[in-house]
Design an enzyme around this catalytic site. Structure first.
Site, mmCIF file in Angstrom:
data_model
loop_
_atom_site.group_PDB
_atom_site.id
_atom_site.type_symbol
_atom_site.label_atom_id
_atom_site.label_comp_id
_atom_site.label_asym_id
_atom_site.label_seq_id
_atom_site.Cartn_x
_atom_site.Cartn_y
_atom_site.Cartn_z
ATOM 1 N N LEU A 282 0.847 -1.195 0.000
ATOM 2 C CA LEU A 282 0.000 0.000 0.000
ATOM 3 C C LEU A 282 0.880 1.241 0.000
ATOM 4 O O LEU A 282 1.870 1.305 0.737
ATOM 5 C CB LEU A 282 -0.904 0.000 1.234
ATOM 6 C CG LEU A 282 -1.703 1.289 1.496
ATOM 7 C CD1 LEU A 282 -2.803 1.465 0.449
ATOM 8 C CD2 LEU A 282 -2.305 1.293 2.902
ATOM 9 N N SER A 283 0.521 2.210 -0.824
ATOM 10 C CA SER A 283 1.169 3.516 -0.830
ATOM 11 C C SER A 283 2.654 3.378 -1.180
ATOM 12 O O SER A 283 2.992 2.898 -2.269
ATOM 13 C CB SER A 283 0.956 4.206 0.524
ATOM 14 O OG SER A 283 1.312 5.563 0.470
#
Length: 220
Positions: free
Chosen positions: A25-26
């Site tokens: 994520l991210s």
């Protein structure tokens, strides 16, 4: 370090070399993109939750610009990723993307650019040529709805043999979060489609997730 940890696990346990995947994520999603380009001999697919294209930025200032407005031309970055792959063993890298349409930390454009970049990289990786054998035009577009949760659009992209090699889920109204994550976690949205399960299904498929989620319906 990440590749080294994977290899250490493989050295101590019986691991199927064709079923090693990386997702995040991210910043972790951006790292997954990097790992797919730099270690195609280790990873058989990547999952990108609210991430960015390969080398979207190489400085902190450029990173903030990319997060807000997107990175450089995805075809250029796709060529860079392919060139990095050639240092090892170039291969088509199955890629699945999740991104929220209301992500104000990593803007929605980045989710599209990840697919555009990997379409270019995979187009070159499958036969060494830029000939559109894999491209960024979705072969399947479906609308889905999580029961009691968010609507989403699923895009699937096939290779010249008809196998799905890339998927993109744009989740309506979701911010900077892992789609379908537990409410007890940070940066999660339990109202989105279950990214963990969908990524697993995609990775376990033949060249991608060939079975659409049960809540997705074709666009007419």
């Amino acid at each position: 370090l990440i590749a080294g940890m994977v290899n250490q696990v493989k050295a101590n346990y019986s691991i199927d070399n064709d079923k090693v995947f990386v997702a995040g994520l991210s910043a972790g999603a951006a790292m997954s993109v990097i790992m797919g380009a730099t270690y195609p001999d280790i990873f058989s697919g990547i999952g990108v939750g609210a991430g960015l294209e390969y080398k979207a930025a190489t400085t902190m200032n450029a990173a903030f610009t990319a997060m807000s407005n997107g990175g450089p031309n995805p075809n250029t970055q796709g060529d860079l990723a392919y060139n990095e792959m050639t240092k090892s063993t170039p291969r088509v890298m199955p890629t699945i993307v999740f991104h929220g349409t209301s992500d104000y930390t990593v803007a929605e454009i980045n989710g599209h650019q990840v697919i555009d970049q990997w379409a270019r990289t995979n187009d070159r990786a499958d036969d060494g040529q830029v000939n559109g054998s894999i491209n960024n035009t979705a072969d399947i577009t479906e609308q889905g709805q999580v029961q009691g949760g968010r609507a989403f659009t699923r895009y699937a992209y096939k290779d010249s043999q008809g196998s799905i090699v890339m998927e993109k889920y744009m989740v309506n109204g979701m911010g900077h979060a892992w789609s379908g994550g537990s409410s007890s976690g940070s940066y999660t949205d339990p109202n989105g489609p279950n990214a963990t399960q969908i990524m697993w299904n995609f990775f376990m498929g033949t060249g991608g997730g060939t079975t659409p989620p049960p809540t997705a319906t074709p666009v007419t």
